[in-house]
Design an enzyme around this catalytic site. Sequence first.
Site, short mmCIF file in Angstrom:
data_model
loop_
_atom_site.label_atom_id
_atom_site.label_comp_id
_atom_site.label_asym_id
_atom_site.label_seq_id
_atom_site.Cartn_x
_atom_site.Cartn_y
_atom_site.Cartn_z
N ASP A 142 -7.36 3.14 2.87
CA ASP A 142 -6.81 2.01 3.24
C ASP A 142 -8.15 0.84 3.32
O ASP A 142 -8.07 -0.28 3.20
CB ASP A 142 -6.37 2.38 4.82
CG ASP A 142 -5.12 3.13 4.61
OD1 ASP A 142 -4.03 2.77 3.99
OD2 ASP A 142 -5.33 4.07 5.59
N GLU A 174 -0.45 9.63 -6.09
CA GLU A 174 0.55 8.85 -5.67
C GLU A 174 0.71 8.27 -7.38
O GLU A 174 2.08 7.81 -7.47
CB GLU A 174 0.33 7.45 -4.83
CG GLU A 174 0.27 8.24 -3.32
CD GLU A 174 -0.76 7.45 -2.48
OE1 GLU A 174 -1.31 7.93 -1.65
OE2 GLU A 174 -1.35 6.50 -3.05
N GLU A 205 0.97 -1.18 0.08
CA GLU A 205 0.08 -0.02 0.12
C GLU A 205 0.94 1.07 0.13
O GLU A 205 1.80 1.45 0.79
CB GLU A 205 -0.89 -0.12 1.29
CG GLU A 205 -1.98 1.19 1.16
CD GLU A 205 -3.14 0.82 0.06
OE1 GLU A 205 -3.72 1.79 -0.24
OE2 GLU A 205 -3.10 -0.24 -0.33
#
Length: 499
Positions: A477, A323, A293
């Site tokens: 998450d 990201e 992750e």
Amino acid sequence: MWKKASVVALLATAVGYFYYGCPDLLETILQYFRQPNDQTRIQHNQNSMEHVIAAAWEAMIVLPNRQWSKVAIGVNACVDVVVSGVGLLQAVGLAPGAGRDHEVLNSKEDLKEIFIHYMEKGAAAERFFSDREAFQMIARAASEYPGAQLYVGGNAALIGQKLATYPSLTVLLCGPVGAKLHELLDEQIVVPPESLQETDEFHLILEYKTGEKWGSTQAPQANRFIFSHDMSNGKMSSLETFATSIDEFRPELVVLSGFHMMEGLGKDTWEERLRESVSVMSDIRKDIPIHLELASMTDKDYMNRIMLEFMPLVSSIGLNEQELLFLTKSGQGPHADLASWNGIPDIGRVSDILLWILEQYGRSEPSSEAELTRIHFHTLAYHIMASVDGYWSNQEAAVMAGTRVASSQACGLKSVDASKVELRAPLEFHSSYSEPREKLSLNPSKPVTVWRRGNVTFCLSPVLVCLNPLRTVGLGDAISAEGILYSQFNRLQTVGSAT
């Protein structure tokens, strides 16, 4: 003829009477005829695209044939202190001003500038705060701020907390776990004794709402900025304990996170620790898939080293639009010249970058020695699951499960309420930004669009975006946890089972 004229005159007189004598009554009557009745409104709501998509999710999202029973997760864990970003900055004596990005925060002024920078974009970000005393002062102010809330924090702990909601799954969590975090964790989570420590690591989460203003800055959407002075997670001090625990626990899946915490420690430190991490993870049995992750980073050299040395060791990665763009910039991939996403990230561009990652760092070819075969990309309006054919099953359900939990959790609900969300994903899009490209469309009654490029299959599902989000921290998450939970890993390649 005269009779008709008399009727018309009478009606005109009556209308005039009501207009001048009781104008409110006339407007009430007109509004009654303008508005649909209750049955029409109910029917309209049931036929809305949001309602159709939510209903389709419930029918189409199914667990894979083989489900995980033991998952080991490490190595970043902390306590999140969630506060109003604008309120806290004002409480520590800061005034609004100009925004500016910083790779590392060295002062309160740096914190103010970077908060404004990302608040203007409505984008999530995370940074290391280098001054220990200044951080502790801000942390005390945060804990005393009215309405401050304490939650489980850290990508590893948050993913573990989400997976622990499934009673058939046993979760091992390795990370710096202090007394407060241990109290907050689900009872189903196993923490090895070596991971327990006397003090907790605290991360400060500065949240802002859609449309919230501070000076001349206005947030286009709800989001948060995270910062900490976290040395335990920063050095990934639980990594060796994690490796030892994996041998004893014998999991079917390993989930790893926390690499973003190391970049604030300086090149000499992260270079050595990254080499050690590669060595530790290389010892994990090859039949156990590893999900990595990712999180917000700013050092291109550091990101490039992760891509070259660590990414080929993992089977799966999860990341968001910030990201993804930073990753392609670091590796000089497709659309690396793009300064930032303009609104909703273009699906064709995202698809190009995902394909490049799997071809450059993954096993897009059977002869490759890399392990990477799956990417779960998530952004506000939609998610994409890209996987090399044959290695993963149930990916259509997995990407829809991720979008469903994004819709429900952001609204603070256990299930999706179609009246509290809206569809923002484009109804038509292209499989690539450049030729050759395929024109694709979204079908609300089957809210997953599938296309192939070479031997990589892409599955896209729209997000029903929460209109009034209650909490955005940990949403990524939860998305990755749900996506991996609904995924089935096939060690031996079986062509045709990718979706």
